[in-house]
Enzyme design. Structure first.
Site, PDB file in Angstrom:
ATOM      1  N   TYR A 159       0.812  -1.208   0.000  1.00 41.16           N
ATOM      2  CA  TYR A 159       0.000   0.000   0.000  1.00 41.16           C
ATOM      3  C   TYR A 159       0.850   1.266   0.000  1.00 41.16           C
ATOM      4  CZ  TYR A 159      -3.062   3.752   1.437  1.00 41.16           C
ATOM      5  OH  TYR A 159      -3.710   4.973   1.504  1.00 41.16           O
ATOM      6  N   LYS A 163       1.293   4.064  -3.066  1.00 41.70           N
ATOM      7  CA  LYS A 163       0.961   5.488  -2.922  1.00 41.70           C
ATOM      8  C   LYS A 163       2.170   6.358  -3.267  1.00 41.70           C
ATOM      9  CE  LYS A 163      -2.454   6.934  -1.798  1.00 41.70           C
ATOM     10  NZ  LYS A 163      -3.685   7.243  -2.578  1.00 41.70           N
TER      11      LYS A 163
HETATM   12  N1  LIG Z   1      -8.549   6.591   5.140  1.00 42.55           N
HETATM   13  C1  LIG Z   1      -7.425   7.224   5.482  1.00 42.55           C
HETATM   14  O1  LIG Z   1      -7.080   7.320   6.677  1.00 42.55           O
HETATM   15  C2  LIG Z   1      -6.558   7.807   4.421  1.00 42.55           C
HETATM   16  C3  LIG Z   1      -6.851   7.679   3.061  1.00 42.55           C
HETATM   17  N2  LIG Z   1      -6.007   8.247   2.139  1.00 42.55           N
HETATM   18  C4  LIG Z   1      -6.295   8.160   0.697  1.00 42.55           C
HETATM   19  O2  LIG Z   1      -7.569   8.728   0.462  1.00 42.55           O
HETATM   20  C5  LIG Z   1      -8.194   8.100  -0.660  1.00 42.55           C
HETATM   21  C6  LIG Z   1      -9.591   7.653  -0.260  1.00 42.55           C
HETATM   22  O3  LIG Z   1      -9.443   6.777   0.813  1.00 42.55           O
HETATM   23  P1  LIG Z   1     -10.724   6.280   1.654  1.00 42.55           P
HETATM   24  O4  LIG Z   1     -11.865   7.179   1.370  1.00 42.55           O
HETATM   25  O5  LIG Z   1     -10.282   6.067   3.047  1.00 42.55           O
HETATM   26  O6  LIG Z   1     -10.966   4.838   1.011  1.00 42.55           O
HETATM   27  P2  LIG Z   1     -12.321   4.162   0.521  1.00 42.55           P
HETATM   28  O7  LIG Z   1     -11.986   2.739   0.278  1.00 42.55           O
HETATM   29  O8  LIG Z   1     -13.444   4.491   1.447  1.00 42.55           O
HETATM   30  O9  LIG Z   1     -12.626   4.910  -0.868  1.00 42.55           O
HETATM   31  C7  LIG Z   1     -11.933   4.562  -2.032  1.00 42.55           C
HETATM   32  C8  LIG Z   1     -12.964   4.603  -3.172  1.00 42.55           C
HETATM   33  O10 LIG Z   1     -12.277   4.252  -4.380  1.00 42.55           O
HETATM   34  C9  LIG Z   1     -13.091   3.340  -5.092  1.00 42.55           C
HETATM   35  N3  LIG Z   1     -12.266   2.466  -5.931  1.00 42.55           N
HETATM   36  C10 LIG Z   1     -11.458   1.468  -5.516  1.00 42.55           C
HETATM   37  N4  LIG Z   1     -10.919   0.855  -6.581  1.00 42.55           N
HETATM   38  C11 LIG Z   1     -11.402   1.488  -7.693  1.00 42.55           C
HETATM   39  C12 LIG Z   1     -11.236   1.320  -9.073  1.00 42.55           C
HETATM   40  N5  LIG Z   1     -10.474   0.330  -9.567  1.00 42.55           N
HETATM   41  N6  LIG Z   1     -11.887   2.147  -9.909  1.00 42.55           N
HETATM   42  C13 LIG Z   1     -12.702   3.125  -9.433  1.00 42.55           C
HETATM   43  N7  LIG Z   1     -12.923   3.337  -8.120  1.00 42.55           N
HETATM   44  C14 LIG Z   1     -12.270   2.518  -7.273  1.00 42.55           C
HETATM   45  C15 LIG Z   1     -13.820   2.534  -4.018  1.00 42.55           C
HETATM   46  O11 LIG Z   1     -14.989   1.923  -4.544  1.00 42.55           O
HETATM   47  C16 LIG Z   1     -14.093   3.589  -2.969  1.00 42.55           C
HETATM   48  O12 LIG Z   1     -15.351   4.193  -3.166  1.00 42.55           O
HETATM   49  C17 LIG Z   1      -7.283   6.933  -1.056  1.00 42.55           C
HETATM   50  O13 LIG Z   1      -6.528   7.302  -2.187  1.00 42.55           O
HETATM   51  C18 LIG Z   1      -6.373   6.753   0.156  1.00 42.55           C
HETATM   52  O14 LIG Z   1      -5.105   6.240  -0.219  1.00 42.55           O
HETATM   53  C19 LIG Z   1      -4.900   8.936   2.512  1.00 42.55           C
HETATM   54  C20 LIG Z   1      -4.580   9.070   3.833  1.00 42.55           C
HETATM   55  C21 LIG Z   1      -5.371   8.516   4.879  1.00 42.55           C
HETATM   56  C1  LIG Z   2      -4.654  -3.678  16.779  1.00 40.30           C
HETATM   57  C2  LIG Z   2      -3.928  -2.482  17.339  1.00 40.30           C
HETATM   58  C3  LIG Z   2      -2.438  -2.623  17.118  1.00 40.30           C
HETATM   59  C4  LIG Z   2      -4.483  -1.190  16.730  1.00 40.30           C
HETATM   60  O1  LIG Z   2      -4.021  -0.086  17.465  1.00 40.30           O
HETATM   61  C5  LIG Z   2      -4.096  -1.081  15.242  1.00 40.30           C
HETATM   62  C6  LIG Z   2      -4.445   0.269  14.639  1.00 40.30           C
HETATM   63  C7  LIG Z   2      -4.247   0.224  13.116  1.00 40.30           C
HETATM   64  C8  LIG Z   2      -5.402  -0.554  12.468  1.00 40.30           C
HETATM   65  C9  LIG Z   2      -4.144   1.673  12.577  1.00 40.30           C
HETATM   66  C10 LIG Z   2      -2.968   2.430  13.250  1.00 40.30           C
HETATM   67  C11 LIG Z   2      -2.461   3.450  12.223  1.00 40.30           C
HETATM   68  C12 LIG Z   2      -3.449   3.333  11.067  1.00 40.30           C
HETATM   69  C13 LIG Z   2      -2.979   3.807   9.688  1.00 40.30           C
HETATM   70  C14 LIG Z   2      -2.528   5.286   9.707  1.00 40.30           C
HETATM   71  O2  LIG Z   2      -3.611   6.112  10.107  1.00 40.30           O
HETATM   72  C15 LIG Z   2      -2.041   5.709   8.322  1.00 40.30           C
HETATM   73  C16 LIG Z   2      -2.934   5.311   7.182  1.00 40.30           C
HETATM   74  C17 LIG Z   2      -2.912   6.060   6.041  1.00 40.30           C
HETATM   75  C18 LIG Z   2      -3.633   5.677   4.870  1.00 40.30           C
HETATM   76  O3  LIG Z   2      -3.414   6.219   3.780  1.00 40.30           O
HETATM   77  C19 LIG Z   2      -4.596   4.553   4.915  1.00 40.30           C
HETATM   78  C20 LIG Z   2      -4.900   4.080   6.319  1.00 40.30           C
HETATM   79  C21 LIG Z   2      -3.655   4.004   7.232  1.00 40.30           C
HETATM   80  C22 LIG Z   2      -2.704   2.947   6.688  1.00 40.30           C
HETATM   81  C23 LIG Z   2      -4.148   3.641   8.667  1.00 40.30           C
HETATM   82  C24 LIG Z   2      -4.708   2.212   8.716  1.00 40.30           C
HETATM   83  C25 LIG Z   2      -5.051   1.732  10.132  1.00 40.30           C
HETATM   84  C26 LIG Z   2      -3.857   1.859  11.071  1.00 40.30           C
HETATM   85  C27 LIG Z   2      -2.726   0.942  10.642  1.00 40.30           C
END
Ligand SMILES: NC(=O)C1=CN([C@@H]2O[C@H](COP(=O)(O)OP(=O)(O)OC[C@H]3O[C@@H](n4cnc5c(N)ncnc54)[C@H](O)[C@@H]3O)[C@@H](O)[C@H]2O)C=CC1
Ligand SMILES: CC(C)[C@@H](O)CC[C@@H](C)[C@H]1CC[C@H]2[C@@H]3[C@H](O)CC4=CC(=O)CC[C@]4(C)[C@H]3CC[C@]12C
Length: 369
Positions: A159, A163
């Site tokens: 992952y 990215k």
């Molecule tokens: N959730 C988090 O804590 C963080 C997320 N991000 C980034 O933010 C973005 C969104 O993440 P989330 O909303 O958390 O994930 P999510 O899984 O809720 O949303 C991702 C969306 O992309 C769509 N998708 C997946 N594969 C696809 C494909 N082949 N074609 C078209 N659509 C597709 C999914 O159906 C989903 O609606 C991602 O790029 C992720 O890397 C970055 C930092 C932290």
């Molecule tokens: C089971 C325990 C060890 C529990 O504390 C594990 C937590 C773990 C699931 C999360 C801790 C840190 C998170 C990640 C972090 O916020 C950075 C991220 C960035 C992204 O782009 C996608 C999500 C994630 C990798 C996020 C995922 C969940 C954690 C690993």
């Protein structure tokens, strides 16, 4: 909010628009982008709530598509002025294969870039991640770092590796000539751990706590701080960047920006309890209940079980070697680059972000009963 005396004329495309972050970006654009004429929501899985958005003044076009299919991306991009690319496989739990993660996150991003070039779309905002930086596999802390802080970004997990590759493609594409001869302007936003309404991992923690009689057991020292950012502020930063990118292309083009707000620095588990505590859950232990070596063993056992059970079922618990390592490594950001470059200020205070998230968890509680 930018005043716009001109008639709405812009076409935006949001990939991944039905995801956790994507939905907030879609709703934020409809609320706060006055120049919007058409909003295209591109996703592999379209959500039912899209229908309710079609009654407003902005044309909302739902496009079911796959970013790994170049022709589908090109068709969706054709005629768009701005692309916000959030689509991705956010998988650190072993649900998808490394090949699939790469295909979606890297090849999918390349398809978006090429579509912008072919179709003459000049503005591309990419949702990157803190994980492009770290935590690295050596467990080096990143303490109150910013976009210029030296840090050895070393990735083995599919992952973060995907990215980092995708972000590099986006930044390198800045300045490429698009159809029509004008330059493509790109930038990448790096959210830390996003929280808020719709966060699946928060949902998982909540349900785990309910199964354990209202208790969660501390596994991570309280001293290990993890930066978190409210989803509404991440969405707002995407809207603002997309608005300012053309006028400030020389400054913002090819740049990365951490997404940040006033959310407090806490351990991942303590931060989650800001929302799960008011909903009746309790975090047991002022320090980890199990020694780290035993957690490492349990995480490895989970990874082995996942591999053994894969032909029968998907076993993907929260605890695995990667999530344990990441959770145990301090990663916090302290920066104002987004404020300096395009005037970003968080739209939601910490108190508002906390209240909104608590209300969402309470809504889950109500529907669970
Ligand atoms: N959730 C988090 O804590 C963080 C997320 N991000 C980034 O933010 C973005 C969104 O993440 P989330 O909303 O958390 O994930 P999510 O899984 O809720 O949303 C991702 C969306 O992309 C769509 N998708 C997946 N594969 C696809 C494909 N082949 N074609 C078209 N659509 C597709 C999914 O159906 C989903 O609606 C991602 O790029 C992720 O890397 C970055 C930092 C932290
Ligand atoms: C089971 C325990 C060890 C529990 O504390 C594990 C937590 C773990 C699931 C999360 C801790 C840190 C998170 C990640 C972090 O916020 C950075 C991220 C960035 C992204 O782009 C996608 C999500 C994630 C990798 C996020 C995922 C969940 C954690 C690993």
């Amino acid at each position: 909010m930018a005043e716009s005396a001109e008639a709405p004329k812009l076409v935006y495309l949001v990939t991944g628009g039905c995801g956790f972050l994507g939905e907030h970006v879609v709703r934020m654009l409809l609320e706060r982008e006055p120049r919007l004429r058409e909003l295209r929501v591109f996703d592999l899985h379209l959500s039912p709530w899209l229908e309710e958005l079609k009654t407003g003044p902005v044309q909302v076009t739902a496009i079911q598509g796959d970013v790994t299919q170049a022709h589908e991306v090109a068709a969706a991009v054709s005629g768009a002025h701005v692309v916000i690319h959030t689509a991705g496989l956010v998988d650190v739990f072993g649900r998808a294969s490394p090949e699939t993660i790469h295909k979606v996150n890297v090849q999918g991003t390349q398809n978006v870039i090429e579509a912008c070039v072919q179709m003459g779309t000049r503005l591309l905002v990419y949702t990157s991640s803190m994980e492009v930086v770290g935590p690295n596999i050596k467990g080096h802390p990143f303490y109150r770092g910013n976009e210029d802080t030296p840090y050895e970004a070393v990735h083995k997990h599919p992952y973060p590796h995907s990215k980092a590759q995708a972000e590099r493609l986006v930044l390198e594409a800045n300045g490429r000539k698009v159809h029509g001869g004008l330059p493509l302007v790109t930038c990448a936003l790096r959210p830390t751990g996003i929280y808020g309404e719709g966060h699946q991992i928060m949902r998982d923690f909540y349900h785990q706590g309910l199964r354990l009689g209202g208790r969660l057991f501390r596994a991570i020292p309280a001293s290990v701080e993890h930066g978190r950012v409210y989803v509404g502020n991440v969405a707002w930063m995407h809207v603002l960047v997309a608005r300012e990118l053309e006028q400030r292309a020389a400054l913002m083009g090819g740049q990365v920006y951490f997404c940040y707000d006033k959310s407090p620095y806490k351990s991942y588990e303590d931060f989650n309890m800001e929302f799960l505590g008011p909903c009746g859950l309790r975090l047991v232990g002022t320090r980890p209940l199990l020694p780290y070596w035993l957690l490492v063993l349990l995480a490895a056992l989970n990874a082995l079980l996942q591999w053994l059970l894969r032909p029968l079922l998907l076993y993907a618990p929260l605890l695995n070697p990667y999530t344990l390592a990441v959770a145990n490594t301090t990663f916090t950001v302290s920066t104002n680059k987004a404020q300096r470059h395009f005037g970003y200020e968080p739209l939601f205070s910490w108190e508002e972000s906390r209240t909104r998230t608590i209300l969402w968890v309470q809504g889950m509680e109500a529907s669970a009963q």
